[in-house]
Structure formats: structure tokens, C-alpha cells
Design an enzyme around this catalytic site. Structure first.
Site, PDB file in Angstrom:
ATOM      1  N   GLY A  78       0.805  -1.214   0.000  1.00  0.00           N
ATOM      2  CA  GLY A  78       0.000   0.000   0.000  1.00  0.00           C
ATOM      3  C   GLY A  78       0.835   1.260   0.000  1.00  0.00           C
ATOM      4  O   GLY A  78       0.494   2.244  -0.673  1.00  0.00           O
ATOM      5  N   LYS A  96      -4.330 -14.796  -9.464  1.00  0.00           N
ATOM      6  CA  LYS A  96      -3.647 -14.143  -8.344  1.00  0.00           C
ATOM      7  C   LYS A  96      -3.593 -15.077  -7.139  1.00  0.00           C
ATOM      8  O   LYS A  96      -2.552 -15.187  -6.468  1.00  0.00           O
ATOM      9  CB  LYS A  96      -4.369 -12.848  -7.975  1.00  0.00           C
ATOM     10  CG  LYS A  96      -3.779 -12.133  -6.757  1.00  0.00           C
ATOM     11  CD  LYS A  96      -4.527 -10.835  -6.445  1.00  0.00           C
ATOM     12  CE  LYS A  96      -5.871 -11.118  -5.793  1.00  0.00           C
ATOM     13  NZ  LYS A  96      -6.511  -9.883  -5.264  1.00  0.00           N
TER      14      LYS A  96
END
Length: 300
Positions: free
Chosen positions: A12, A179
Site C-alpha cells: 500500500g 492471483k
């Protein structure tokens, strides 16, 4: 764009920091990282270099969370709490870049504002206020049920404006499972073997990663997603090559003595398999070993 990054740890902070070069970004992070960023800015090092001054907070207000885009990069097991907090604001679009199949949890609180996402950038939070890019990857965003949309294209364009490799992907149902196969194949193996991603390029670690990815693909197909074993293995190999120097997020968790996402990654594969009669012995073993480590009290 007015962007909130909810859960600004390693990934992030990297993505948010790079976006801050061209957008108004607020990082929701823990101290002392948030305090350092708020006071001195964020430094991006490694394969990418930047010094930026995003806003940072540990306690976002509803006004903070009323934004054009909220990126969710929390640990998968914190997704429900993140969704509840985001729902106190009014984010126009919410995009999950977390590990696991977390989008369903976000949809339960935030409805049709949720986009699916995946990111293969390697990141390591080396110190408060500093994140290292250990591998330049790519980001995909798109609708949960597939297809094209104006909002997915707009989000992808915003990423590209900030220099991130991103595309709007009409095939996100398959991408989400790909993923998961990558995470299942790389994270637990690197965490248990205590090796960087590049160690999965050959040898027994590579074999274990490939078995976990193949099992994930078989569960995906049983759930109606067209992901072949070969495609899942190829995705693992691509990420290993592109992020060879990266220490996976799960390896970093183990090194810190923290809870891992084994239940939300390998465990997610195991939990969905019985309904379809699919065997997942590798994912079960990987998840069980890490859960045993956590249960022993090594992790908090």
C-alpha cells in the site's frame, strides 16, 4: 484523483507513494509509519525512486473516506474491519489489491462500488517512512463479473498517469484466481523455506509452488473459471522472475513473528475444494504447517 490507501503497509505504501506523484493520496497506516510519513514524507527506494508527501493518518474520518477511489491493501484477515470503516465514508470506487479472494467481503458492506484488482509489484517496508520496491510488476483492475467498464478504465488511467504499469482487465474472474494461485504457490513456500522469491526458480521449492498453483487452478475450474494448470504455473514463474529479490509478504510476517494469511490464501483453496471433490494436499499441508506455527504462540 482523490485516493485513499486503506492499509498502507509495504504494498500500500509503495503503490500509494507512487500515485502521490500525480494524485492527492491519503495513506491509512499504523504508527510509527503514519507519523513519520505525515511529518517527513515517504521515501520509495529500490528499483523505483521517489520522495513524496502524501497525507497519512491512523484514524480516518468519514470525510477522509469520501473519495474518488479507495484502494484496500490490508491483510486479508482484516478485510471485514476495513470494509466496515470504509462504509462510514462515501468512496465512489473501492478496489481490492489484497491477497486472497477478499472482494466478496467488501461487497457485503460496500455493494457494487467494488472493483477487483491484482498487483505483482514487490515491496518491503524497511523503516517507518521508507518502502523499498523489490520488483516492478503490473496492476490489473476490473469488474468482479468481468467485462469492460468506464470506471475500471478511469482507475487504470489514473495509475498509468502516475507511472504505474496498469491495465483495465475484462477477464478479472480468471485474474482473481490466477492471483490466488500465485499467492498460494509463492507465499507459503517462501515463508516456510525462509527464502526470497527467486529461490522458487528451480529445485524442490519450485516444485511445491507449482503443485499448490495447479491445485488452485483445479478448484477455480470447478467453480466455473477458465484457469488451466499450465497458466497458473506460468503465472507463478513470471512473478518469481519479476520479483526475484522480493521477500514475500508472508515471509516478512514470519520473520516479524506476526500472523500470516495462510488461512485466507492456501486455506481458501482448501475450504472450497470439498464441494467439488478436488484434492488439495499441497495447499492443506502448507496451510496446516503455518497454522501450527501460529497456534504454538510464535505469532501474535
Amino acid at each position: 484523483m482523490d485516493i485513499v490507501v486503506f492499509g498502507a503497509g509495504a504494498l500500500g505504501s509503495l503503490v500509494g507513494g507512487l500515485l502521490a506523484r500525480d494524485h492527492h493520496v491519503t495513506l491509512v497506516a499504523r504508527d510509527p509509519h503514519a507519523r513519520r510519513v505525515a511529518g517527513q514524507g515517504l521515501r520509495v527506494t529500490g528499483e523505483l525512486d521517489a520522495r513524496v508527501r502524501p497525507r497519512a493518518t491512523t484514524d480516518p474520518t468519514p470525510a477522509d473516506l469520501t473519495c474518488d477511489l479507495a484502494l484496500v491493501t490490508v491483510k486479508a484477515y482484516d478485510t471485514a474491519a476495513a470494509a466496515r470503516t470504509l462504509a462510514t465514508g462515501d468512496p465512489a470506487v473501492v478496489c481490492a489489491l489484497s491477497n486472497g479472494l477478499t472482494e466478496e467481503t467488501l461487497v457485503a458492506e460496500l455493494g457494487d462500488r467494488v472493483l477487483a484488482g491484482s498487483a505483482t509489484y514487490g515491496a518491503e517496508l524497511v523503516a517507518p517512512g521508507e518502502v523499498r520496491c523489490t520488483g516492478v510488476g503490473r496492476i490489473h483492475v476490473g469488474e468482479l463479473d468481468g467485462g469492460t467498464s468506464e470506471r475500471a478504465a478511469r482507475v487504470a488511467a489514473a495509475f498509468r498517469e502516475a507511472g504505474l504499469d496498469c491495465e483495465a482487465d475484462p477477464g478479472m474472474p480468471r485474474r482473481r484466481w490466477e492471483k490466488l494461485a500465485v499467492n498460494a504457490g509463492i507465499n507459503a513456500v517462501t515463508a516456510l523455506a525462509r527464502v526470497e522469491n527467486g529461490a522458487l526458480a528451480d529445485g524442490p521449492a519450485r516444485d511445491a509452488a507449482h503443485r499448490a498453483a495447479r491445485e488452485t487452478a483445479r478448484v477455480a475450474r470447478a467453480e466455473g473459471v477458465d484457469l488451466t494448470d499450465d497458466a497458473a504455473v506460468a503465472a507463478v514463474d513470471t512473478v518469481v522472475e519479476e520479483t526475484a529479490a522480493n521477500r514475500s509478504s508472508m515471509l516478512q510476517d514470519v520473520e516479524r513473528g506476526s500472523r500470516t494469511e495462510a488461512s485466507e490464501i492456501n486455506g481458501a483453496v482448501v475450504d472450497r475444494a470439498p464441494a467439488h471433490g478436488v484434492a488439495t494436499p499441497t495447499n492443506r499441508t502448507l496451510a496446516d504447517l503455518l497454522r501450527a506455527w501460529e497456534a504454538a504462540g510464535i505469532a501474535e
